[in-house]
Design an enzyme around this catalytic site. Structure first.
Site, PDB file in Angstrom:
ATOM      1  N   CYS A 131       0.839  -1.201   0.000  1.00 25.66           N
ATOM      2  CA  CYS A 131       0.000   0.000   0.000  1.00 25.66           C
ATOM      3  C   CYS A 131       0.879   1.258   0.000  1.00 25.66           C
ATOM      4  O   CYS A 131       0.637   2.197  -0.766  1.00 25.66           O
ATOM      5  CB  CYS A 131      -0.911  -0.010   1.222  1.00 25.66           C
ATOM      6  N   CYS A 132       1.907   1.272   0.845  1.00 29.28           N
ATOM      7  CA  CYS A 132       2.817   2.421   0.885  1.00 29.28           C
ATOM      8  C   CYS A 132       3.540   2.605  -0.446  1.00 29.28           C
ATOM      9  O   CYS A 132       3.773   3.735  -0.879  1.00 29.28           O
ATOM     10  CB  CYS A 132       3.836   2.245   2.005  1.00 29.28           C
ATOM     11  N   CYS A 212      -1.072   7.992   7.478  1.00 31.44           N
ATOM     12  CA  CYS A 212      -2.395   7.719   6.932  1.00 31.44           C
ATOM     13  C   CYS A 212      -3.331   7.260   8.049  1.00 31.44           C
ATOM     14  O   CYS A 212      -2.906   6.598   9.007  1.00 31.44           O
ATOM     15  CB  CYS A 212      -2.311   6.642   5.857  1.00 31.44           C
ATOM     16  N   CYS A 215      -3.547   3.478   9.334  1.00 26.33           N
ATOM     17  CA  CYS A 215      -2.326   2.892   9.890  1.00 26.33           C
ATOM     18  C   CYS A 215      -1.700   3.747  10.979  1.00 26.33           C
ATOM     19  O   CYS A 215      -0.515   3.595  11.296  1.00 26.33           O
ATOM     20  CB  CYS A 215      -1.316   2.641   8.770  1.00 26.33           C
ATOM     21  N   CYS A 238       7.673   3.892   5.807  1.00 26.86           N
ATOM     22  CA  CYS A 238       6.727   3.740   4.716  1.00 26.86           C
ATOM     23  C   CYS A 238       7.373   3.274   3.417  1.00 26.86           C
ATOM     24  O   CYS A 238       6.679   2.880   2.491  1.00 26.86           O
ATOM     25  CB  CYS A 238       5.981   5.047   4.466  1.00 26.86           C
TER      26      CYS A 238
END
Length: 249
Positions: A131-132, A212, A215, A238
């Protein structure tokens, strides 16, 4: 002629900075004040070649104020992962307007990447690294493409992986500058007070490190300031800054 063309191509793709440059700059600015260092770099060697990258997190206003006092026209890059707290977006607008930055550049993840690899928007829940990569690492590469160097807001006290953070390092052929590497939390707080800078609204609610929203969780007294980032995962960065970048962000 073909050989000449190949040689020109090698010249064009050579990194702007190498490790020896970072070592030389770390030696050159050892013991030099942060403001003096930034003023010299931004008005000479790095002028027109550098951008500042800000998450507009809990302590971002200090670095941004230091830079705005020197050059309000420097490109200011913000990565909107589309998972950002609403409070952070509002804080970004407040701080950048108050400090007078003229070139705020917002980068978002590629919609085609999201459609192919995170169509549900839930990749953070089972693959936070992936995702990062989609929402931060790839957009930052696009954002930094025109620049030879960039300025980061990392601080050495922000966790065990950042304890020996240098002021200058190399990241993918670019010079990465960490002006606040040796600043303590007390020094940052004093700077906020002296210059009456606005605090991120989530900080008072128990978020000393803000990323975010899915998280980021609150941090208990006595915990590492970054303990609320990716809680429950073996993850501390990240991907923009990895533990391997640091000599032990």
């Amino acid at each position: 002629m073909a050989n000449a063309a190949r040689r020109l191509d090698l010249i064009d793709t050579a990194p702007a900075f190498v490790e020896a440059d970072a070592d030389a700059l770390n030696a050159r600015y050892a013991g030099v004040g942060t403001t003096e260092m930034l003023r010299e770099l931004l008005t000479t060697q790095l002028k027109g070649r550098v951008a500042v990258v800000s998450s507009f997190g809990a302590e971002s206003a200090v670095l941004l104020h230091l830079i705005a006092e020197i050059d309000k026209d420097i490109p200011l890059i913000f990565l909107n992962t589309q998972k950002i707290f609403g409070e952070t977006l509002a804080y970004r607008d407040e701080v950048s307007e108050r400090l007078g930055f003229t070139d705020l550049r917002v980068f978002r993840p590629d919609p085609y990447d999201l459609a192919a690899k995170d169509s549900t928007g839930l990749r953070w829940s089972y693959d936070p690294d992936g995702c990062c990569d989609l929402r931060k690492v790839r957009p930052l590469r696009r954002a930094l493409a025109p620049f030879d160097a960039w300025i980061s807001g990392r601080k050495g006290f922000q966790g065990k992986t950042r304890g020996a953070l240098p002021r200058f390092e190399i990241d993918e052929g670019r010079l990465k500058v960490n002006p606040l590497a040796d600043w303590s939390k007390d020094r940052l707080d004093a700077y906020f007070e002296e210059h009456r800078l606005p605090r991120h609204p989530l900080e008072a609610q128990g978020y000393p490190s803000i990323g975010c929203s899915p998280c980021t969780s609150k941090v208990k007294p006595g915990e590492d300031p970054r303990a609320g980032r990716w809680r429950g995962w073996d993850k501390t960065e990240c991907g923009i800054h990895t533990p391997g970048d640091d000599p032990v962000f």
